[in-house]
Scaffold this motif. Structure first.
Motif, PDB file in Angstrom:
ATOM      1  N   LEU A  14       0.848  -1.123   0.080  1.00  0.00           N
ATOM      2  CA  LEU A  14       0.026  -0.008   0.242  1.00  0.00           C
ATOM      3  C   LEU A  14       0.832   1.103  -0.040  1.00  0.00           C
ATOM      4  O   LEU A  14       0.372   2.352  -0.560  1.00  0.00           O
ATOM      5  N   ASN A  15       1.911   1.280   0.695  1.00  0.00           N
ATOM      6  CA  ASN A  15       2.943   2.453   0.739  1.00  0.00           C
ATOM      7  C   ASN A  15       3.403   2.659  -0.701  1.00  0.00           C
ATOM      8  O   ASN A  15       3.544   3.634  -0.909  1.00  0.00           O
ATOM      9  N   GLU A  16       3.907   1.493  -1.369  1.00  0.00           N
ATOM     10  CA  GLU A  16       4.388   1.503  -2.788  1.00  0.00           C
ATOM     11  C   GLU A  16       3.407   1.847  -3.781  1.00  0.00           C
ATOM     12  O   GLU A  16       3.822   2.698  -4.544  1.00  0.00           O
ATOM     13  N   LEU A  17       2.294   1.495  -3.610  1.00  0.00           N
ATOM     14  CA  LEU A  17       0.953   2.019  -4.441  1.00  0.00           C
ATOM     15  C   LEU A  17       0.793   3.449  -4.239  1.00  0.00           C
ATOM     16  O   LEU A  17       0.647   4.282  -5.372  1.00  0.00           O
ATOM     17  N   THR A  18       0.807   3.991  -3.239  1.00  0.00           N
ATOM     18  CA  THR A  18       0.688   5.304  -2.870  1.00  0.00           C
ATOM     19  C   THR A  18       1.722   6.259  -3.551  1.00  0.00           C
ATOM     20  O   THR A  18       1.368   7.223  -4.056  1.00  0.00           O
ATOM     21  N   ASN A  19       2.830   5.711  -3.283  1.00  0.00           N
ATOM     22  CA  ASN A  19       4.286   6.428  -3.800  1.00  0.00           C
ATOM     23  C   ASN A  19       4.141   6.442  -5.357  1.00  0.00           C
ATOM     24  O   ASN A  19       4.197   7.655  -5.978  1.00  0.00           O
TER      25      ASN A  19
ATOM     26  N   ASN B 196       2.726   0.366 -15.488  1.00  0.00           N
ATOM     27  CA  ASN B 196       3.190  -1.025 -15.322  1.00  0.00           C
ATOM     28  C   ASN B 196       3.689  -1.283 -13.982  1.00  0.00           C
ATOM     29  O   ASN B 196       3.553  -2.340 -13.491  1.00  0.00           O
ATOM     30  N   THR B 197       4.223  -0.498 -13.292  1.00  0.00           N
ATOM     31  CA  THR B 197       4.753  -0.513 -12.109  1.00  0.00           C
ATOM     32  C   THR B 197       3.579  -0.516 -10.743  1.00  0.00           C
ATOM     33  O   THR B 197       3.523  -1.453 -10.089  1.00  0.00           O
ATOM     34  N   VAL B 198       2.533   0.163 -11.124  1.00  0.00           N
ATOM     35  CA  VAL B 198       1.538   0.254 -10.289  1.00  0.00           C
ATOM     36  C   VAL B 198       0.853  -1.248 -10.403  1.00  0.00           C
ATOM     37  O   VAL B 198       0.152  -1.956  -9.496  1.00  0.00           O
ATOM     38  N   ASP B 199       0.513  -1.614 -11.779  1.00  0.00           N
ATOM     39  CA  ASP B 199      -0.189  -2.937 -12.126  1.00  0.00           C
ATOM     40  C   ASP B 199       0.723  -3.923 -11.327  1.00  0.00           C
ATOM     41  O   ASP B 199       0.022  -4.985 -10.659  1.00  0.00           O
ATOM     42  N   ALA B 200       2.077  -4.001 -11.306  1.00  0.00           N
ATOM     43  CA  ALA B 200       2.819  -5.096 -10.933  1.00  0.00           C
ATOM     44  C   ALA B 200       2.563  -5.301  -9.314  1.00  0.00           C
ATOM     45  O   ALA B 200       2.372  -6.174  -8.507  1.00  0.00           O
ATOM     46  N   TYR B 201       2.483  -4.008  -8.504  1.00  0.00           N
ATOM     47  CA  TYR B 201       2.037  -4.003  -7.176  1.00  0.00           C
ATOM     48  C   TYR B 201       0.695  -4.625  -7.088  1.00  0.00           C
ATOM     49  O   TYR B 201       0.597  -5.223  -5.994  1.00  0.00           O
ATOM     50  N   VAL B 202      -0.226  -4.113  -7.600  1.00  0.00           N
ATOM     51  CA  VAL B 202      -1.676  -4.610  -7.482  1.00  0.00           C
ATOM     52  C   VAL B 202      -1.586  -6.029  -7.691  1.00  0.00           C
ATOM     53  O   VAL B 202      -2.369  -6.652  -6.939  1.00  0.00           O
ATOM     54  N   HIS B 203      -0.927  -6.403  -8.735  1.00  0.00           N
ATOM     55  CA  HIS B 203      -0.963  -8.000  -9.167  1.00  0.00           C
ATOM     56  C   HIS B 203      -0.533  -8.583  -7.893  1.00  0.00           C
ATOM     57  O   HIS B 203      -1.130  -9.785  -7.521  1.00  0.00           O
TER      58      HIS B 203
END
Lengths: 152, 142
Positions: free
Chosen positions: A58-63, A73-80
């Motif tokens: 969640l911290n990574e996604l917020t950033n 692509n980065t956001v999608d990787a975290y969500v995955h």
């Protein structure tokens, strides 16, 4: 003994409500089925690990979504990753939100992604709070000398 | 370093054939999945080793390790499951490789299978699916 019985009934009702409301699904049952004498707290250990992992994600996604030029692509990787973890502990609603979130990543819609992230955070916080209450109930039953009821 | 050299047995002093413990390599970057798969395979009697990505799995095999089954995640950093499976097969690794993926797209699962998987399941693996793998391994051994 009456106190133990009361706690056990409360535990059963609370657990059933979690399934009824779609907070948890059958994967949560699978975690409990993996518990035995050598791993008596397996479900709680896995869920606790999920909590730690989720906070990081969640911290990574917020950033990632705060960047001026969002790398979807980065956001999608975290969500995955979050979808994988949440589905593996039976956090049904969190998982379902992650599925929608991935669609928004594909559309590269920053505004909607931000809104979805807020929903994910709320749903995750609710899951965390409810599971912590459930584990607390389990501890109270054991401390009172009772056994944890199994739920069909 | 864990080395599992297959499920074949050896003769004990009293002439009864002993089955060697089978070994499983769990390849996944998700710590929650690692823990679940480790417990499932341990319960089924496997010695387990866990690595975080496909390159570590390939490196283990390059250094001479072998396992009876590999549980391979699809999406991982450094080297994903598709690339790792292709490399392992190109190296001549004939171990049962079981894909476990959170991907729901059939096209992506198909690409994973075509890389050289024996089976592919949605993650996390459950006990029934894991038992079916043991049955297949025992059949191959016999």
């Amino acid at each position: 003994m009456a106190y133990v019985g009361q706690l056990q009934r409360k535990f059963v009702e609370y657990t059933k409500s979690l399934y009824r409301e779609g907070i948890v699904d059958k994967q949560f049952t699978q975690l409990h089925n993996l518990q035995d004498e050598s791993n008596p707290d397996f479900a709680e250990e896995v869920v606790t690990l999920f909590f730690t992992d989720s906070q990081r994600l969640l911290n990574e996604l917020t950033n990632a979504l705060e960047q001026q030029d969002v790398d979807f692509n980065t956001v999608d990787a975290y969500v995955h990753q979050f979808k994988g973890s949440s589905s593996s502990v039976g956090a049904q609603r969190v998982k379902d939100l992650c599925i929608s979130f991935r669609t928004l990543c594909e559309q590269q819609n920053k505004e909607l992604c931000l809104r979805c992230l807020q929903q994910v955070k709320l749903e995750y916080a609710s899951f965390k709070s409810k599971l912590e209450s459930l584990f607390q109930l389990e501890k109270q039953i054991v401390e009172a000398g009772g056994t944890i009821p199994t739920i069909d | 370093m864990v080395v599992g050299t297959g499920a074949s047995g050896s003769m004990a002093a009293d002439g009864v054939e002993e089955r060697k413990q089978m070994s499983a390599l769990i390849v996944d970057d998700n710590s929650v999945i690692q823990k679940i798969h480790k417990v499932i395979m341990t319960k089924l009697g496997f010695e387990t080793q866990v690595v975080d990505n496909g390159k570590m799995a390939v490196d283990l095999h390059t250094s001479g390790c072998s396992f009876d089954v590999i549980l391979m995640d699809m999406e991982m950093p450094v080297m994903n499951g598709i690339e790792a499976t292709k490399e392992l097969r190109a190296m001549g690794v004939e171990t049962m490789i079981v894909g476990v993926t959170a991907c729901s797209l059939e096209s992506e699962k198909q690409a994973f299978k075509e890389a050289g998987l024996n089976e592919c399941f949605v993650k996390p693996l459950n006990m029934e699916e894991a038992k079916s793998l043991v049955k297949k391994l025992n059949k191959e051994d016999n």
